[in-house]
Motif scaffolding. Structure first.
Motif, PDB file in Angstrom:
ATOM      1  N   THR A   5       0.832  -1.205   0.000  1.00 51.35           N
ATOM      2  CA  THR A   5       0.000   0.000   0.000  1.00 51.35           C
ATOM      3  C   THR A   5       0.865   1.253   0.000  1.00 51.35           C
ATOM      4  OG1 THR A   5      -1.723  -1.190   1.203  1.00 51.35           O
ATOM      5  CG2 THR A   5      -1.855   1.199   1.217  1.00 51.35           C
ATOM      6  N   GLY A   8       2.451   1.671  -3.338  1.00 52.70           N
ATOM      7  CA  GLY A   8       1.432   2.108  -4.285  1.00 52.70           C
ATOM      8  C   GLY A   8       1.141   3.589  -4.156  1.00 52.70           C
ATOM      9  N   LEU A  68       3.397  -4.064  -8.704  1.00 53.87           N
ATOM     10  CA  LEU A  68       2.407  -4.169  -7.633  1.00 53.87           C
ATOM     11  C   LEU A  68       1.600  -5.458  -7.742  1.00 53.87           C
ATOM     12  CD1 LEU A  68       1.076  -0.520  -7.296  1.00 53.87           C
ATOM     13  CD2 LEU A  68       2.555  -1.754  -5.713  1.00 53.87           C
ATOM     14  N   LEU A  69       1.243  -5.851  -8.956  1.00 55.24           N
ATOM     15  CA  LEU A  69       0.497  -7.091  -9.154  1.00 55.24           C
ATOM     16  C   LEU A  69       1.325  -8.289  -8.693  1.00 55.24           C
ATOM     17  CD1 LEU A  69      -1.956  -8.651 -10.190  1.00 55.24           C
ATOM     18  CD2 LEU A  69      -0.917  -8.612 -12.461  1.00 55.24           C
ATOM     19  N   VAL A  72       1.438  -8.286  -4.882  1.00 56.14           N
ATOM     20  CA  VAL A  72       0.179  -8.758  -4.281  1.00 56.14           C
ATOM     21  C   VAL A  72       0.066 -10.274  -4.400  1.00 56.14           C
ATOM     22  CG1 VAL A  72      -2.338  -8.752  -4.595  1.00 56.14           C
ATOM     23  CG2 VAL A  72      -1.092  -6.597  -4.528  1.00 56.14           C
ATOM     24  N   THR A  85      -9.618  -9.309  -0.703  1.00 59.39           N
ATOM     25  CA  THR A  85      -8.777  -8.160  -1.013  1.00 59.39           C
ATOM     26  C   THR A  85      -7.717  -8.511  -2.050  1.00 59.39           C
ATOM     27  OG1 THR A  85      -9.117  -7.325   1.226  1.00 59.39           O
ATOM     28  CG2 THR A  85      -7.308  -6.363  -0.020  1.00 59.39           C
ATOM     29  N   THR A  86      -7.108  -9.666  -1.889  1.00 57.39           N
ATOM     30  CA  THR A  86      -6.090 -10.107  -2.849  1.00 57.39           C
ATOM     31  C   THR A  86      -6.699 -10.274  -4.230  1.00 57.39           C
ATOM     32  OG1 THR A  86      -4.831 -11.229  -1.129  1.00 57.39           O
ATOM     33  CG2 THR A  86      -4.434 -11.925  -3.394  1.00 57.39           C
ATOM     34  N   TYR A  88      -9.403  -8.888  -5.344  1.00 51.80           N
ATOM     35  CA  TYR A  88      -9.799  -7.559  -5.823  1.00 51.80           C
ATOM     36  C   TYR A  88      -8.603  -6.832  -6.437  1.00 51.80           C
ATOM     37  CZ  TYR A  88     -10.989  -2.615  -5.620  1.00 51.80           C
ATOM     38  OH  TYR A  88     -11.158  -1.291  -5.941  1.00 51.80           O
ATOM     39  N   TYR A  89      -7.488  -6.773  -5.696  1.00 56.61           N
ATOM     40  CA  TYR A  89      -6.295  -6.097  -6.209  1.00 56.61           C
ATOM     41  C   TYR A  89      -5.779  -6.759  -7.481  1.00 56.61           C
ATOM     42  CZ  TYR A  89      -5.684  -3.156  -2.060  1.00 56.61           C
ATOM     43  OH  TYR A  89      -5.837  -2.227  -1.074  1.00 56.61           O
ATOM     44  N   VAL A  92      -8.122  -5.697 -10.303  1.00 54.12           N
ATOM     45  CA  VAL A  92      -7.952  -4.280 -10.653  1.00 54.12           C
ATOM     46  C   VAL A  92      -6.640  -4.067 -11.401  1.00 54.12           C
ATOM     47  CG1 VAL A  92      -7.535  -1.978  -9.684  1.00 54.12           C
ATOM     48  CG2 VAL A  92      -9.427  -3.361  -8.840  1.00 54.12           C
ATOM     49  N   PHE A  93      -5.537  -4.586 -10.864  1.00 52.29           N
ATOM     50  CA  PHE A  93      -4.251  -4.403 -11.530  1.00 52.29           C
ATOM     51  C   PHE A  93      -4.218  -5.110 -12.878  1.00 52.29           C
ATOM     52  CE2 PHE A  93      -2.331  -3.712  -7.133  1.00 52.29           C
ATOM     53  CZ  PHE A  93      -2.347  -2.345  -7.279  1.00 52.29           C
TER      54      PHE A  93
END
Length: 123
Positions: A5, A8, A68-69, A72, A85-86, A88-89, A92-93
């Motif tokens: 985070t 990011g 970032l991907l 994660v 959350t994982t 989701y990220y 999104v990424f």
């Protein structure tokens, strides 16, 4: 707050500052062009350089999102926490990387076209 985070947020801040600097440079070029301080060739060269900078900034953005991907997914693999959350990220990424790659292809084509136009005009 996790390291991912923080990275990011810091990376996003750096990208915003770089984008603002690029926009200010474009505004200066437009003002110089309108006032007649630079000729058409210099404007054409400067616009090609702006497109190149945009391409490099886009590549930096995509590379950063890729890092970032990987971070994660790597954290999830190591910790075994494949929660919402994982996922989701990762989604999104992943979507942002695909969209970014498509935009980069278009910008690269624009850069090539602008360079060819500049070369054809003898600039």
């Amino acid at each position: 707050m996790s390291l991912i985070t923080v990275l990011g947020l810091l990376g996003g801040l750096v990208l915003v500052v770089m984008a603002k600097r690029a926009r200010k440079a474009a505004e200066r070029l437009l003002a110089d062009e309108r006032s007649g301080l630079v000729g058409p060739r210099e404007v054409a060269r400067a616009r090609v350089e702006q497109k190149r900078r945009s391409l490099r900034l886009g590549q930096l953005v995509c590379g950063f999102m890729g890092v970032l991907l990987v971070a994660v997914l790597g954290r999830a693999a190591v910790s075994g926490a494949w929660g919402g959350t994982t996922l989701y990220y990762a989604a999104v990424f992943g979507v942002l990387l695909v969209v970014g790659a498509l935009v980069l292809v278009r910008v690269a084509a624009e850069v090539r076209a602008a360079e060819q136009e500049l070369d054809a005009s003898g600039g």
